[in-house]
Structure formats: structure tokens, C-alpha cells
Design a protein around this motif. Sequence first.
Motif, PDB file in Angstrom:
ATOM      1  N   ALA A  47       0.776  -1.280  -0.026  1.00 15.81           N
ATOM      2  CA  ALA A  47       0.092  -0.087  -0.038  1.00 15.81           C
ATOM      3  C   ALA A  47       0.789   1.067   0.039  1.00 15.81           C
ATOM      4  CB  ALA A  47      -0.901   0.115   1.184  1.00 15.81           C
ATOM      5  N   GLY A  48       2.192   1.113   0.097  1.00 13.32           N
ATOM      6  CA  GLY A  48       3.213   2.358   0.355  1.00 13.32           C
ATOM      7  C   GLY A  48       3.061   3.020   1.467  1.00 13.32           C
ATOM      8  N   SER A  49       2.694   2.524   2.602  1.00  9.95           N
ATOM      9  CA  SER A  49       2.843   2.738   3.855  1.00  9.95           C
ATOM     10  C   SER A  49       4.158   3.121   4.556  1.00  9.95           C
ATOM     11  CB  SER A  49       1.834   2.203   4.944  1.00  9.95           C
ATOM     12  OG  SER A  49       0.703   2.141   4.428  1.00  9.95           O
ATOM     13  N   TYR A  50       4.903   2.072   4.232  1.00  9.79           N
ATOM     14  CA  TYR A  50       6.443   2.019   4.562  1.00  9.79           C
ATOM     15  C   TYR A  50       7.089   1.583   3.085  1.00  9.79           C
ATOM     16  CZ  TYR A  50       4.431   1.258   9.281  1.00  9.79           C
ATOM     17  OH  TYR A  50       3.887   1.398  10.513  1.00  9.79           O
ATOM     18  N   GLN A  51       8.464   1.922   3.185  1.00  9.33           N
ATOM     19  CA  GLN A  51       9.424   1.593   2.157  1.00  9.33           C
ATOM     20  C   GLN A  51       9.934   0.304   2.669  1.00  9.33           C
ATOM     21  OE1 GLN A  51      13.499   2.833   1.362  1.00  9.33           O
ATOM     22  NE2 GLN A  51      12.651   3.557  -0.627  1.00  9.33           N
ATOM     23  N   THR A  52      10.311   0.009   3.892  1.00 12.43           N
ATOM     24  CA  THR A  52      11.073  -1.134   4.299  1.00 12.43           C
ATOM     25  C   THR A  52      10.764  -1.482   5.807  1.00 12.43           C
ATOM     26  OG1 THR A  52      13.237  -0.461   5.032  1.00 12.43           O
ATOM     27  CG2 THR A  52      12.892  -1.033   2.687  1.00 12.43           C
ATOM     28  N   LEU A  53      10.554  -2.687   6.059  1.00  9.70           N
ATOM     29  CA  LEU A  53      10.178  -3.136   7.435  1.00  9.70           C
ATOM     30  C   LEU A  53      11.241  -4.396   7.697  1.00  9.70           C
ATOM     31  CD1 LEU A  53       6.495  -3.119   7.712  1.00  9.70           C
ATOM     32  CD2 LEU A  53       7.924  -1.550   9.312  1.00  9.70           C
ATOM     33  N   VAL A  54      12.064  -4.412   8.844  1.00 12.35           N
ATOM     34  CA  VAL A  54      12.887  -5.413   9.351  1.00 12.35           C
ATOM     35  C   VAL A  54      12.624  -5.897  10.489  1.00 12.35           C
ATOM     36  CG1 VAL A  54      15.283  -6.358   9.401  1.00 12.35           C
ATOM     37  CG2 VAL A  54      14.885  -4.577   7.727  1.00 12.35           C
ATOM     38  N   PHE A  55      12.030  -7.212  10.692  1.00 11.76           N
ATOM     39  CA  PHE A  55      11.768  -7.792  12.153  1.00 11.76           C
ATOM     40  C   PHE A  55      13.128  -8.583  12.488  1.00 11.76           C
ATOM     41  CE2 PHE A  55       7.841  -6.942   9.880  1.00 11.76           C
ATOM     42  CZ  PHE A  55       6.963  -6.503  10.937  1.00 11.76           C
ATOM     43  N   GLY A  56      13.432  -8.551  13.879  1.00 11.78           N
ATOM     44  CA  GLY A  56      14.359  -9.444  14.339  1.00 11.78           C
ATOM     45  C   GLY A  56      13.324 -10.093  15.520  1.00 11.78           C
ATOM     46  N   ILE A  57      13.378 -11.236  15.337  1.00 12.10           N
ATOM     47  CA  ILE A  57      12.563 -12.186  16.253  1.00 12.10           C
ATOM     48  C   ILE A  57      13.172 -13.089  17.023  1.00 12.10           C
ATOM     49  CG2 ILE A  57      10.554 -13.203  16.421  1.00 12.10           C
ATOM     50  CD1 ILE A  57      10.872 -12.076  13.314  1.00 12.10           C
ATOM     51  N   VAL A  58      12.904 -13.226  18.461  1.00 12.63           N
ATOM     52  CA  VAL A  58      13.415 -14.306  19.422  1.00 12.63           C
ATOM     53  C   VAL A  58      12.298 -15.003  19.855  1.00 12.63           C
ATOM     54  CG1 VAL A  58      14.788 -14.766  21.553  1.00 12.63           C
ATOM     55  CG2 VAL A  58      15.330 -12.673  19.962  1.00 12.63           C
ATOM     56  N   ASP A  59      12.352 -16.362  19.904  1.00 18.43           N
ATOM     57  CA  ASP A  59      11.262 -17.359  19.959  1.00 18.43           C
ATOM     58  C   ASP A  59      12.131 -18.617  21.040  1.00 18.43           C
ATOM     59  OD1 ASP A  59       9.264 -18.735  20.943  1.00 18.43           O
ATOM     60  OD2 ASP A  59       8.313 -18.763  18.880  1.00 18.43           O
ATOM     61  N   GLY A  60      12.248 -18.306  22.213  1.00 19.17           N
ATOM     62  CA  GLY A  60      13.036 -19.392  22.804  1.00 19.17           C
ATOM     63  C   GLY A  60      14.578 -19.213  22.713  1.00 19.17           C
ATOM     64  N   ASP A  61      15.202 -20.346  22.156  1.00 15.89           N
ATOM     65  CA  ASP A  61      16.475 -20.317  21.778  1.00 15.89           C
ATOM     66  C   ASP A  61      16.750 -20.089  20.242  1.00 15.89           C
ATOM     67  OD1 ASP A  61      15.761 -22.458  20.836  1.00 15.89           O
ATOM     68  OD2 ASP A  61      17.201 -23.870  21.911  1.00 15.89           O
ATOM     69  N   ARG A  62      15.608 -19.805  19.530  1.00 15.06           N
ATOM     70  CA  ARG A  62      15.536 -19.600  18.064  1.00 15.06           C
ATOM     71  C   ARG A  62      15.421 -18.093  17.923  1.00 15.06           C
ATOM     72  NH1 ARG A  62      11.522 -22.617  15.047  1.00 15.06           N
ATOM     73  NH2 ARG A  62      10.030 -21.732  16.663  1.00 15.06           N
ATOM     74  N   SER A  63      16.111 -17.533  16.685  1.00 15.41           N
ATOM     75  CA  SER A  63      16.019 -16.142  16.358  1.00 15.41           C
ATOM     76  C   SER A  63      16.182 -15.888  14.895  1.00 15.41           C
ATOM     77  CB  SER A  63      17.028 -15.062  17.070  1.00 15.41           C
ATOM     78  OG  SER A  63      18.329 -15.542  16.764  1.00 15.41           O
ATOM     79  N   ARG A 333       9.560 -14.607  24.430  1.00  6.26           N
ATOM     80  CA  ARG A 333       9.374 -14.074  22.893  1.00  6.26           C
ATOM     81  C   ARG A 333       9.733 -12.867  22.883  1.00  6.26           C
ATOM     82  NH1 ARG A 333       7.601 -16.155  18.310  1.00  6.26           N
ATOM     83  NH2 ARG A 333       6.380 -15.008  16.876  1.00  6.26           N
ATOM     84  N   GLY A 334      10.536 -12.188  21.659  1.00 10.16           N
ATOM     85  CA  GLY A 334      10.771 -10.655  21.717  1.00 10.16           C
ATOM     86  C   GLY A 334      10.875 -10.334  20.571  1.00 10.16           C
ATOM     87  N   VAL A 335      10.898  -8.891  20.056  1.00 12.14           N
ATOM     88  CA  VAL A 335      10.879  -8.614  18.661  1.00 12.14           C
ATOM     89  C   VAL A 335      11.647  -7.339  18.634  1.00 12.14           C
ATOM     90  CG1 VAL A 335       8.668  -7.546  18.833  1.00 12.14           C
ATOM     91  CG2 VAL A 335       9.559  -8.205  16.409  1.00 12.14           C
ATOM     92  N   VAL A 336      12.205  -7.018  17.624  1.00 10.45           N
ATOM     93  CA  VAL A 336      12.654  -5.625  17.194  1.00 10.45           C
ATOM     94  C   VAL A 336      12.159  -5.254  15.962  1.00 10.45           C
ATOM     95  CG1 VAL A 336      14.668  -4.199  16.410  1.00 10.45           C
ATOM     96  CG2 VAL A 336      14.807  -5.685  18.606  1.00 10.45           C
ATOM     97  N   ILE A 337      11.654  -3.913  15.628  1.00  6.23           N
ATOM     98  CA  ILE A 337      11.280  -3.748  14.231  1.00  6.23           C
ATOM     99  C   ILE A 337      11.883  -2.338  13.799  1.00  6.23           C
ATOM    100  CG2 ILE A 337       9.331  -3.018  12.768  1.00  6.23           C
ATOM    101  CD1 ILE A 337       7.459  -4.462  14.767  1.00  6.23           C
ATOM    102  N   LEU A 338      12.324  -2.373  12.658  1.00  4.28           N
ATOM    103  CA  LEU A 338      13.126  -1.039  12.207  1.00  4.28           C
ATOM    104  C   LEU A 338      12.634  -0.954  10.813  1.00  4.28           C
ATOM    105  CD1 LEU A 338      16.977  -2.250  12.749  1.00  4.28           C
ATOM    106  CD2 LEU A 338      15.538  -0.793  14.320  1.00  4.28           C
ATOM    107  N   SER A 339      12.543   0.646  10.597  1.00  7.68           N
ATOM    108  CA  SER A 339      11.775   1.056   9.531  1.00  7.68           C
ATOM    109  C   SER A 339      12.486   2.209   9.036  1.00  7.68           C
ATOM    110  CB  SER A 339      10.356   1.102   9.571  1.00  7.68           C
ATOM    111  OG  SER A 339       9.722   1.564   8.189  1.00  7.68           O
TER     112      SER A 339
END
Length: 553
Positions: A47-63, A333-339
Amino acid sequence: MTMLSLPRRCIAACLLGACFITGMSVSASAQLLPERVEKAAQDRIAAGSYQTLVFGIVDGDRSEVVGFGKLDSGKPPDGDTLYEIGSITKTFTATLLAAAVLSGQVKLDTPVAELLPDFRIPSRNGREITLGDLATQHSGLPRLPSNLLGRTPSNPYADYDAAKLKAFLAGYDLPRDPGSAYEYSNLGFGLLGYALARSSHATYDALAVKEILEPLGMSATGTELPPAVTAHLAPGHDGAGRAAGSWDFDALAGAGALRSTANDMLCYLKANMGVDRSPLAAAMTLAQQPRSDVTKTLRIGLAWMTTGTGIVWHNGMTGGYASFIGFSPARRRGVVILSNTALDTDDLGFAVLDANASLTPTYKAISLPDASLDEYVGTYKLGENFLLNVFHMRAGLFARATGQVAFPIFPSAPNEFFAKIAGIGISFTRDAGGLVTGLVLHQNGNRTAPKLSAAELPRATEGSAVDAGALGDYVGQYRFDFGILDIALDRDHLEAQLTGQPPFPIFASARDKFFYKVVDARLDFERDAEGKISAVVLHQNGRDLRAPRASGP
């Protein structure tokens, strides 16, 4: 509800966007990003709301890192793409304070004046501002200092140095006792970062590198980064999708100066969650501990916010970037979002952490003829002494609620509009004859607002107190210390353009007195003995700034 609930943020931004969708995942075969969040991210990119979105996700011992969109270069973002993280910097500043407390260098109740003996720090009723007051946003200091306005409005913090900080504090009177109430303050956190760095005989960047970034192996984070890292900076965009330059900080670095990548921020997130054993674990735990109520469902620690459901989080925004960091109560569970678009990403972050968290609907803007947009222009009554003013500028329709900043609204269908902030939707209503008679504001429910007639309008918003033929008297350039204000005539109205900013229409409330609709600001013109316009005074944020006329028509 007495006001529109605009987004929680450190530093203001604008709106629109244009982009193209692509996906990237470090471990696509076992993706950790919830399906509904992935779809929302894809829809918003499309829709053109964001140019880019990057997610960093942690779930237990996985990321993993998952990216969407394309950069100006046409390349997709990845875990090494650099972004400004804005007010998430405050959590780093809070960690620096917590580490200093645990090492015995300071206490939370240490007055900031002890770290800055050459400063005059305001106090009230014998109560001094402490380091803890600054870190919990209870200092009594305003969001921004009144002398912030610098030479480059598009980079507002760049030339705000220690001398300006010292001068503002010396002349400021607190409106209430320190510690008595919450008020989000970039100034307060900037002061905290400056005081901690001064007491360590270091710059803010050097202190952050020594105490946090090097111990966590975050080599792509900081304010002074090598060319090999800055080459990966995602060019910023304002909320309207226009190019926006980076923000630089001097004395107020502790409020929002850091830049980082998703890979580096995953290291920071894991350390805060306790997933990775860290020498900073105790300091991070101390910083996260809730200490004071902000609302009935939100508490604040040292910078970090905790929701009623136990999610620990913070967000950030600069002129061209937005960010979010948070983790669940169980710290699994954790998350980082950068735009690189200055639009709120909070709902995406909470939806990663809570399956029941709502997501803002995604709208796609359509084009409507200018003449049809004029039909919606007017003032709508949301409540007693609370109005929503809708007005037309060259860029389209804007709305501004009483006491708040203006924001663009975009048509998704005839009579249906949306804002790219705070989940705001607006449906305009018409009578049997087709005239617009009101609107329904969709935000945390539905709220009806009738359109006011000319007779019902408050006098200050009429904007017709000067004959159109006399508007040319005001045309010209006016020189402030920080830039030129150019007043120009556009058909039947005046527009004011400050150096580095777009032009905005101004409206007359009386002879020689004009006001903006996009911000709470006024312009009062002065005349010389011969009756000719000689200067203008800008009234905004409690300041009265005078500019002599440099040229006329």
C-alpha cells in the motif's frame, strides 16, 4: 476521550509512502514471524505505507531476521541494513544509569546538579531533579527545550550543544515539583545522557561503546560509525514517503542518537531478555523494573515501559525512521522492528508478542479530484471545546484537532478517509442533497461530529478578517536568526515557508494577525510609521520570535 490519541513517540514525523514488496528471511523454513503480522507487513509495503520493514524475532533459543520492501537502490533490506532507532536510545541511556548505580558511582536519588556543578539545574519547593526523575520521565522538564530551533529545521538536534542546554536550564522554571507527575521529555533524557557522559569524562558515544556496545559485540551500533557500516544506512523517508535526511545529535544524544541494525539489535534484545548471558544482566533488570504509573495499564521503569499484560517495550521515531523493541512477560518471545519510514510500528510489535493484540487496518489511498476534496473542508465538533479542522493544501487534505498537530488524511473511497497514524479512519456523512454535514471518527470506537456552520465557527478560525486585495501587503521575506520566512500569495490566500520546510497556508483572524492550521502557531505583522509592514513575530511553544522584513514584493 477528550482528544485524538496520536502515537506514542519521541520526535515528530509526517506521512504517505511508496514501495514494493519483497521478502527475506534468515531461516525461512522455520519462520518465527506470526502469519498475520507477516501479511500486515506485506499489505503495508504494497500500500506504500512503509518503504522497508525489518523484524528481528526471538522465540526461546531460536531467532531470525525477516525483511520486507526495497530500498532506494532496489535492494531488499537485511540484518545488516542500518537504521536510526530514535528513542530506543533511551533504554541504552537507562542501562548506563543502572550500571553506574550498581557500581556505586551514583544513586537514583542523586541530584543531576551534582554531576553538572557548573550548570544551574531548576528545582522547585526545595525538590531537586534527580537522575531517577530523569530516567522515569518525572523531572518536570518539558518535552523539548524552547531554544531547540536551530539553523536546519530538518535536522533539529544537530547544533543543540552544551551551551544551549546550559542556557535553557538556567532560565527555566519548573511548572511542578520534580517527581510529582509523568511527562515524556526528550530534553530530560538528553540531559541524563549528557550528565552521565560528563561525569565519566567521555562523549555519549564513547561511554555507550565502552559500557554496552563492546561487551555485547554490537559493532554496527553507535553515533560515530565507520564508513563500512554507514554505507548500509537505509535512506530515511517521512510519513508521506518523501526523502528525509538523517538526524544528528550533540548534547541531547542520550535521547535518540543511536543507529543500529537488526542483527545488532537482536544481541541487545537477547541480553535484555536474559536469553544470552551478559555482564549487563543485572543493570538491564534494574532498568526494566517498573517504578511508576503512566496510565492505568502502563508503568515505567528506567525508560522501559511495561503494559498491564506484562510486555516490556519501548519505541522510537526520527524524521525518517521508526522502531520498536519489546518482549513478553515470560521473556521467551521478543521482537525488534526497524523501518526507514517515519510511521508508528507499535501495533506490529505488540502483535508479534501477543496473539490477541489488534492490528491497525491497512488502507490503500486513491486519487480524488481537488474539487471533490474541497467538499470535506470545514470544522467538525467532536466535543465541547474540541474541534477537528479539515483543510485543503496542495498535498491534499489535512486534519488538526484542538491543541494537536495536523496530519494528512487520504481517501480510500468517496467519503472514506484514513490517516497513517494511530489507526484513525474518518467517514464523512452527507444530507439528502449531497452536502457534507458531518463525520464519524473511527478510533477506539466511533465518534460522530457535526460540521459547524459559518455562524457557529469560533472567531479565531474564520480566516476572513483581511480583504483579499490587501494580502499583497504581507508578501516578502522575513529574516529570523535560524532561517528565512517567505510569505507568498497563492491565488486567494497567503502561504508561509520557513527555510527547509514546505509552505503552509496562513489565515487571518484580524488585520495583521494570522494563524496556522497545521500547528498551534501565530504570526503577528508589525508596521512602521508609514504604515508599511516592517516585521513579523512568530508565536509558538511559548516563544515570541521577531524577524525584520528583508524584502518586499
